[in-house]
Design an enzyme around this catalytic site. Sequence first.
Site, PDB file in Angstrom:
ATOM      1  N   HIS A  60     -41.066  38.743 -74.651  1.00 38.54           N
ATOM      2  CA  HIS A  60     -40.443  38.008 -75.378  1.00 38.54           C
ATOM      3  C   HIS A  60     -41.579  37.264 -76.445  1.00 38.54           C
ATOM      4  CE1 HIS A  60     -36.589  37.226 -73.490  1.00 38.54           C
ATOM      5  NE2 HIS A  60     -37.092  37.468 -72.308  1.00 38.54           N
ATOM      6  N   LYS A 107     -35.589  43.259 -77.984  1.00 41.16           N
ATOM      7  CA  LYS A 107     -35.730  41.708 -78.652  1.00 41.16           C
ATOM      8  C   LYS A 107     -36.340  41.916 -80.072  1.00 41.16           C
ATOM      9  CE  LYS A 107     -36.095  40.552 -74.048  1.00 41.16           C
ATOM     10  NZ  LYS A 107     -34.801  40.733 -73.541  1.00 41.16           N
ATOM     11  N   SER A 141     -39.141  33.979 -70.162  1.00 38.69           N
ATOM     12  CA  SER A 141     -37.610  34.151 -70.723  1.00 38.69           C
ATOM     13  C   SER A 141     -36.792  33.094 -70.598  1.00 38.69           C
ATOM     14  CB  SER A 141     -37.384  35.556 -70.062  1.00 38.69           C
ATOM     15  OG  SER A 141     -36.957  35.148 -68.656  1.00 38.69           O
TER      16      SER A 141
HETATM   17  N1  PMP Z   1     -39.209  41.620 -69.155  1.00 40.13           N
HETATM   18  C1  PMP Z   1     -38.551  40.305 -69.364  1.00 40.13           C
HETATM   19  C2  PMP Z   1     -39.569  39.110 -69.529  1.00 40.13           C
HETATM   20  C3  PMP Z   1     -37.251  40.450 -69.996  1.00 40.13           C
HETATM   21  O1  PMP Z   1     -36.944  39.007 -70.383  1.00 40.13           O
HETATM   22  C4  PMP Z   1     -36.610  41.431 -69.899  1.00 40.13           C
HETATM   23  C5  PMP Z   1     -35.024  41.196 -70.534  1.00 40.13           C
HETATM   24  N2  PMP Z   1     -34.471  40.144 -70.979  1.00 40.13           N
HETATM   25  C6  PMP Z   1     -36.871  42.493 -69.656  1.00 40.13           C
HETATM   26  C7  PMP Z   1     -38.355  42.491 -69.413  1.00 40.13           C
HETATM   27  C8  PMP Z   1     -36.263  43.841 -69.548  1.00 40.13           C
HETATM   28  O2  PMP Z   1     -36.015  44.182 -70.786  1.00 40.13           O
HETATM   29  P1  PMP Z   1     -34.775  45.301 -71.199  1.00 40.13           P
HETATM   30  O3  PMP Z   1     -33.553  44.448 -71.718  1.00 40.13           O
HETATM   31  O4  PMP Z   1     -35.425  46.078 -72.457  1.00 40.13           O
HETATM   32  O5  PMP Z   1     -34.517  46.122 -70.135  1.00 40.13           O
END
Ligand code: PMP
Length: 400
Positions: free
Chosen positions: A213, A244, A185
């Site tokens: 992602h 996303k 991320s």
């Molecule tokens: N896993 C990863 C790799 C993320 O980057 C994120 C949020 N940016 C999440 C899980 C969490 O997702 P959510 O926003 O749906 O809580």
Amino acid sequence: MSIMQKLSSIAEQTSGLINESGSPIGSRIERVYSATEGDIGGSKKILVGTNNYLGLTFDKECIAAGHEAACQYGTGTTGSRMANGSYAEHLALESDLAEFYGVEHCIVFSTGYVANLGMICSLVGPENTIFLDEHCHASIYDGCKLSGATIIHFRHNNAADLDKRLRRLGDNSANALIITEGLYSMLGDKAALREIVEVKNKYDALLMLDEAHSLGVLGATGRGLAEELGVEDDIDFITGTFSKSLAGLGGFCVSRHSQLEAVRFSSRPYVFTASPSPATIGSVRAALRVMQARPELQKKLWDNATFLYHGLKAMGFELGPEIGPVIAVDAGEKENALFMWQALFDQGVYVNVVFPPATPNSSCLLRCSVSAAHSREQMQAVLDAFTQFKQLQSVTAAQA
Ligand code: PMP
């Protein structure tokens, strides 16, 4: 230090970062005009900090489906699925996702964060060992902590390091859980998944992969990095988010193992929180359909990412190691990162600024996330804003 003193100290350290009229952290977004434009700080900005990879937040079909689900089931579920029951739409989304991934089992969670938390603390406990890539997301770290398992970090994308650490576990390696992400991320690089799968198979461990992602971004049909590399059968549990590419809210886990169903009973983050609202589930089901019906979105996303990455590279910015929809620009120290963020903002471009420890190394990052909905003109405007920043930087340096 008392509890209130601790909070006061945080407030002092972060003062000036959050304000009403355009701030780098927790920015107040007055209006959103489209997937790529919003009003922040009193004027229209190009949104390059959204994770809206396929640009579906304003898709007519998704909005209509969300609206219809709200009319049919109401605005909220007002409780957890285990306590209050699952709506037909939750179950339908689970079937849609299982079919999409070509597996039998799927659980929908309230967010992607909760999916990771709920899966990890349910799969493993104090008698297990978790091997996780050091660049994994906070939700994975938090799930590991909650599980009580022994946590061992391996060097980012280093399968040899993972192998060495698993070997040390001896006979207990079959009791281990390995966790990686598909696309990371912060720096936007891909996992060395083939090599990690080899190690997993060698030691007969389990592998959980977070494709948050990479869903909609990688793979011929958008199933992620495991699809792209042809290793889906080797992954035990795939988690992901709806926040996303699917432009909604919620998370999920899919698996070919029937034991996944038991997680519904053993996962506190599944049992003790309210389920996603009907509108959310309705729009996500539609987004999954749209994503599959319009593969050109993935192509457009990559065209935009390639254009921006090459443009920034040519200007001399230090970027993450690979082209991708997450483009991380090294911004150095905090003061420089804030100066850079402000310069872009003043040019009408909104990106994310990330400070350590949320970044993988001690440098701050300007994190640009590209969307299929960005036009070429918007991508050019982003490059122009970075050019303006460079000019401003040299003027400021000359005056100093
Ligand atoms: N896993 C990863 C790799 C993320 O980057 C994120 C949020 N940016 C999440 C899980 C969490 O997702 P959510 O926003 O749906 O809580």
